[in-house]
Design a protein around this motif. Structure first.
Motif, PDB file in Angstrom:
ATOM      1  N   ALA A   1      -3.923 -13.154   8.591  1.00 14.64           N
ATOM      2  CA  ALA A   1      -3.025 -13.117   9.821  1.00 14.64           C
ATOM      3  C   ALA A   1      -1.798 -12.667   9.471  1.00 14.64           C
ATOM      4  O   ALA A   1      -1.253 -11.987  10.322  1.00 14.64           O
ATOM      5  CB  ALA A   1      -3.156 -14.474  10.249  1.00 14.64           C
ATOM      6  N   GLN A   2      -0.927 -12.931   8.441  1.00 21.08           N
ATOM      7  CA  GLN A   2       0.211 -12.376   8.060  1.00 21.08           C
ATOM      8  C   GLN A   2       0.420 -10.909   7.899  1.00 21.08           C
ATOM      9  O   GLN A   2       1.272 -10.324   8.196  1.00 21.08           O
ATOM     10  CB  GLN A   2       0.792 -13.012   6.894  1.00 21.08           C
ATOM     11  CG  GLN A   2       1.166 -14.406   7.033  1.00 21.08           C
ATOM     12  CD  GLN A   2       1.264 -15.494   5.807  1.00 21.08           C
ATOM     13  OE1 GLN A   2       0.943 -14.887   4.874  1.00 21.08           O
ATOM     14  NE2 GLN A   2       2.020 -16.648   5.847  1.00 21.08           N
ATOM     15  N   ASN A   3      -0.903 -10.294   7.460  1.00 19.66           N
ATOM     16  CA  ASN A   3      -0.894  -8.852   7.528  1.00 19.66           C
ATOM     17  C   ASN A   3      -1.609  -8.075   8.375  1.00 19.66           C
ATOM     18  O   ASN A   3      -2.088  -7.164   8.186  1.00 19.66           O
ATOM     19  CB  ASN A   3      -1.279  -8.789   5.986  1.00 19.66           C
ATOM     20  CG  ASN A   3      -0.415  -8.924   4.739  1.00 19.66           C
ATOM     21  OD1 ASN A   3       0.466  -8.202   4.437  1.00 19.66           O
ATOM     22  ND2 ASN A   3      -0.443 -10.226   4.308  1.00 19.66           N
TER      23      ASN A   3
ATOM     24  N   HIS B   1      -3.911 -12.311  -5.417  1.00 18.29           N
ATOM     25  CA  HIS B   1      -3.491 -10.922  -6.296  1.00 18.29           C
ATOM     26  C   HIS B   1      -2.621 -10.004  -5.603  1.00 18.29           C
ATOM     27  O   HIS B   1      -2.703  -9.573  -4.433  1.00 18.29           O
ATOM     28  CB  HIS B   1      -4.699 -10.188  -6.957  1.00 18.29           C
ATOM     29  CG  HIS B   1      -4.583  -9.484  -8.086  1.00 18.29           C
ATOM     30  ND1 HIS B   1      -3.954  -8.125  -7.929  1.00 18.29           N
ATOM     31  CD2 HIS B   1      -4.485  -9.733  -9.321  1.00 18.29           C
ATOM     32  CE1 HIS B   1      -3.498  -7.618  -9.034  1.00 18.29           C
ATOM     33  NE2 HIS B   1      -4.033  -8.558 -10.032  1.00 18.29           N
ATOM     34  N   PRO B   2      -1.563  -9.589  -5.965  1.00 16.27           N
ATOM     35  CA  PRO B   2      -0.599  -8.664  -5.511  1.00 16.27           C
ATOM     36  C   PRO B   2      -1.207  -7.427  -4.964  1.00 16.27           C
ATOM     37  O   PRO B   2      -0.660  -6.630  -4.108  1.00 16.27           O
ATOM     38  CB  PRO B   2       0.747  -8.342  -6.405  1.00 16.27           C
ATOM     39  CG  PRO B   2      -0.003  -8.834  -7.680  1.00 16.27           C
ATOM     40  CD  PRO B   2      -1.174  -9.753  -7.563  1.00 16.27           C
ATOM     41  N   ASP B   3      -2.205  -7.049  -5.716  1.00 15.64           N
ATOM     42  CA  ASP B   3      -2.895  -5.862  -5.309  1.00 15.64           C
ATOM     43  C   ASP B   3      -4.119  -5.988  -4.225  1.00 15.64           C
ATOM     44  O   ASP B   3      -4.797  -4.849  -3.759  1.00 15.64           O
ATOM     45  CB  ASP B   3      -3.705  -5.132  -6.534  1.00 15.64           C
ATOM     46  CG  ASP B   3      -2.638  -4.568  -7.504  1.00 15.64           C
ATOM     47  OD1 ASP B   3      -1.507  -4.328  -7.120  1.00 15.64           O
ATOM     48  OD2 ASP B   3      -2.985  -4.601  -8.878  1.00 15.64           O
ATOM     49  N   TYR B   4      -4.177  -7.149  -3.641  1.00 21.58           N
ATOM     50  CA  TYR B   4      -5.506  -7.167  -2.905  1.00 21.58           C
ATOM     51  C   TYR B   4      -5.460  -6.617  -1.570  1.00 21.58           C
ATOM     52  O   TYR B   4      -6.400  -5.718  -1.376  1.00 21.58           O
ATOM     53  CB  TYR B   4      -5.294  -8.755  -2.450  1.00 21.58           C
ATOM     54  CG  TYR B   4      -6.554  -9.205  -1.223  1.00 21.58           C
ATOM     55  CD1 TYR B   4      -7.919  -9.289  -1.753  1.00 21.58           C
ATOM     56  CD2 TYR B   4      -6.063  -9.082   0.049  1.00 21.58           C
ATOM     57  CE1 TYR B   4      -8.790  -9.572  -0.746  1.00 21.58           C
ATOM     58  CE2 TYR B   4      -7.199  -9.454   0.939  1.00 21.58           C
ATOM     59  CZ  TYR B   4      -8.740  -9.640   0.503  1.00 21.58           C
ATOM     60  OH  TYR B   4      -9.440  -9.653   1.506  1.00 21.58           O
ATOM     61  N   PHE B   5      -4.076  -6.372  -1.000  1.00 17.16           N
ATOM     62  CA  PHE B   5      -4.349  -5.663   0.156  1.00 17.16           C
ATOM     63  C   PHE B   5      -4.477  -4.153   0.260  1.00 17.16           C
ATOM     64  O   PHE B   5      -5.264  -3.477   0.744  1.00 17.16           O
ATOM     65  CB  PHE B   5      -3.291  -6.189   1.081  1.00 17.16           C
ATOM     66  CG  PHE B   5      -3.455  -7.252   2.086  1.00 17.16           C
ATOM     67  CD1 PHE B   5      -4.244  -7.433   3.136  1.00 17.16           C
ATOM     68  CD2 PHE B   5      -2.698  -8.342   1.504  1.00 17.16           C
ATOM     69  CE1 PHE B   5      -4.459  -8.402   3.715  1.00 17.16           C
ATOM     70  CE2 PHE B   5      -3.221  -9.680   2.112  1.00 17.16           C
ATOM     71  CZ  PHE B   5      -3.840  -9.858   3.145  1.00 17.16           C
TER      72      PHE B   5
END
Length: 322
Positions: free
Chosen positions: A89-91, A58-62
């Motif tokens: 890992a990417q974030n 989901h776009p709001d996850y982070f």
């Protein structure tokens, strides 16, 4: 320093292990859990607290994850499922900028682990033998079919007769045709590996898989066999590897033959056996990531021939409203 076990689901034993070890070092610290449906997660209900997050896709996850972690002073994140490893890992830099350290391997190494063909190439580069992969127009029966990005034994097939192969197997580019490693000849092991922040191997615990349910081991035995020295020799240093990794191997019952299957760079469902045998990875993570302590090699810290038999238990929630 509070800790989050993300996508906690049924990982009750893992949450309890972190609670026990964290409170020995930081008596007032808490272990939180997150899940897409936390009120129906056993691990969330036994954690010191929990919160709901969207699915990792989901776009709001982070945004949600960071807000919830900051409000609870969570500084360390322990992932538990395959699908969250690459996004975390990417974030990594985004999370660290907000005071949250994810205990996850590098983007490059996670990417290799998530692709069975890439991890086979990785094993071969480290002189570790793997099951032979056939082309779909030149193969030998019996064979084992599995997806290059699968987990929990989903979409896997043992093919003994030609009639068992369907158009789906041939047309699905994600399905690999592999040499079948007969369980009458090979014994299957999941090994819990610990890599320090220096990407060096500190411990290996082979667990013989006796019974598996829904892709997760329910009966297992710690075994001190040739895998310990084999892994020490060939996988002593792995770029990008950190924390607990679970690796699957098949060992020939009468010959010194080993075949590597895959690596999942996270705590596996059967890790509680390794923990109870003495391989205290939660303690090492806390010491290494919160105190800067260098973890020394310890390949003899665990009890061999320890049998684990798991069973279902109940968690009751009174007055549940959904």
């Amino acid at each position: 320093m509070n800790i989050l076990i993300s996508s906690a689901g049924r990982r009750v034993s893992l949450v309890r292990a972190f609670q026990k070890e964290l409170k020995k070092i930081y008596p007032d610290a808490k272990v939180y859990a997150s899940d897409a449906d936390p009120t129906l997660s056993g691990a969330c209900l036994i954690a010191d607290g929990y919160f709901k997050v969207p699915f990792v896709t989901h776009p709001d996850y982070f945004d949600v994850l960071i807000e919830e972690c900051k409000s609870r002073n969570i500084g360390l994140l322990i992932p538990t499922i395959d699908t969250e490893l690459l996004p975390l890992a990417q974030n990594r830099l985004l999370l660290e900028k907000n005071g949250i350290t994810p205990v996850v391997a590098s983007t490059d190494f996670v990417g290799k682990c998530r692709d069975k063909r890439q991890i086979h190439k990785f094993f071969e580069e480290h002189n570790v033998a793997v099951a032979k992969e056939f082309t779909k127009d030149d193969y030998t029966l019996p064979l084992f079919v599995k997806p290059i990005d699968g987990s929990r034994s989903v979409d896997t097939y043992l093919i003994k007769d030609q009639k068992d192969l369907t158009d789906y197997h041939f047309e699905n580019d994600k399905l690999m045709f592999l040499e079948y490693l007969d369980h009458d000849v090979y014994e299957e092991f999941t090994c819990d590996l610990y890599y320090g922040k220096d990407n060096k191997l500190k411990c290996v615990v082979p667990r013989m898989r006796i019974e598996v349910r829904d892709g997760e081991v329910y009966k297992a035995l710690t075994v001190k066999n040739l895998l310990v020295d084999y892994i020490k020799e060939n996988l002593a240093s792995v770029s990008g590897a950190v924390g607990c990794l679970t690796a699957q191997f098949f060992v020939h019952s009468t010959e010194d033959k080993v075949r590597a299957i895959e690596i999942n760079p996270r705590f596996g469902g059967g890790y509680p056996l390794s923990y109870l045998s003495g391989a205290n990875y939660p303690k090492w993570i806390i010491e290494e990531f919160t105190q800067g302590k260098q973890i020394e090699e310890n390949f003899d810290c665990w009890e061999k021939d320890l049998l684990m038999i798991r069973y279902d238990d109940e968690i009751l929630v009174h007055g549940y409203k959904g």
